[in-house]
Design an enzyme around this catalytic site. Structure first.
Site, short mmCIF file in Angstrom:
data_model
loop_
_atom_site.label_atom_id
_atom_site.label_comp_id
_atom_site.label_asym_id
_atom_site.label_seq_id
_atom_site.Cartn_x
_atom_site.Cartn_y
_atom_site.Cartn_z
N PRO A 1 8.63 3.46 -5.40
CA PRO A 1 8.11 3.24 -4.03
C PRO A 1 8.48 1.84 -3.55
CG PRO A 1 6.37 3.94 -5.55
CD PRO A 1 7.57 3.63 -6.38
N GLU A 2 9.04 1.77 -2.36
CA GLU A 2 9.36 0.49 -1.74
C GLU A 2 8.34 0.21 -0.65
OE1 GLU A 2 11.76 -1.59 -2.52
OE2 GLU A 2 13.10 -0.44 -3.80
#
Ligand SMILES: [Zn+2]
Length: 273
Positions: A2-3
């Site tokens: 996840p960014e």
């Protein structure tokens, strides 16, 4: 992994279900993930009201009157809102129950984190994991002057300076590669060799790229609710990221892949100087 856009979309997805809700139960199915869970977490949270849900870098922040719960999704974590009696599956490690619904953390690789910062220890920004973070990329403090000023002593490649996160947070590998392409900057250029004018283009590119990803993720918001939802890893079409050997979408030159640090960078030798 996840960014920042995925974390921001998660924040927006869970907020309507958690804000102003009272925690009725906390279920921990193991003693920790990347780090041990706070041992008294259930006692800390039960009966307390979630005032608001914030984000700093890739940390989600559940603010209570007496402190803040920090949640990091690690490499593979995601959060889901479910009816409170939903049976847990494998890798469902944490439930924070708010009456008829719960926030469930699923994390197969267990690099995520759930930590507590008490209000008596000061502002949550002083937490050891947050105090070294750079500015938020979508807020006003992030601008060309800041990037220019803070990079004058940095001879490392601009790509690695962005990824380091101490000037600006949340510009991960995908978004750094894409933003450098849009700003026409070669990822190997030393940060201290880049002009203020080129940093203006880079700041604009970073903000556009992240905002577009968040907007794209916005269409998945309803998927944070319900057992069948698939949470936020946004499949996007990239200019350069993961396109090694394919033609540049602007000029047709073959996209190159190089290693910088431990990470792959993708760029067009013709468009990026
Ligand atoms: Zn090109």
């Amino acid at each position: 992994m996840p960014e920042l856009p995925e974390v921001e979309v998660t924040r927006r997805g869970v907020t309507p279900h958690l804000q102003a809700q009272t925690v009725t139960e906390v279920v921990l199915r193991r003693s920790g993930l990347r780090w041990p869970f706070p041992p008294n977490l259930a006692d800390l949270l039960q009966g307390q009201i979630i005032l608001s849900i914030g984000r700093r870098g890739k940390y989600l922040l559940l603010h209570f009157a007496h402190g803040t719960l920090l949640i990091h999704l690690g490499m593979s974590g995601h959060l889901r809102i479910l009816p409170s009696l939903t049976p847990a599956n494998k890798h469902d490690h944490v439930d924070i129950v708010v009456g008829a619904q719960l926030l469930r953390m699923h994390d197969p690789r267990r690099f995520g984190a759930v930590l507590w910062h008490a209000a008596i220890d000061g502002d949550v920004d002083t937490h050891p994991l947050l105090r070294g973070l750079g500015v938020e990329p979508l807020e006003g403090q992030f601008n060309a002057q800041l990037l220019y000023r803070q990079s004058r002593q940095r001879h490392a490649a601009i790509k690695q300076v962005l990824l380091a996160g101490d000037i600006v947070v949340g510009v991960g590998n995908i978004y750094a590669s894409e933003s450098l392409f849009k700003a026409r900057i070669n990822p190997k250029i030393a940060a201290d060799r880049i002009s203020l004018a080129r940093y203006s283009l880079l700041v604009e590119a970073i903000q556009d790229t992240l905002a577009a990803a968040i907007e794209k993720g916005g269409s998945t918001l309803r998927d944070f609710v319900g057992v069948d939802g698939q949470t936020g890893y946004f499949q996007q079409s990239y200019f350069v990221y993961d396109r090694s050997g394919e033609p540049c979408r602007i000029c047709g030159t073959t996209i190159r892949q190089i290693k910088q640090g431990q990470r792959s960078s993708f760029y067009c030798v013709n468009c990026q100087k």
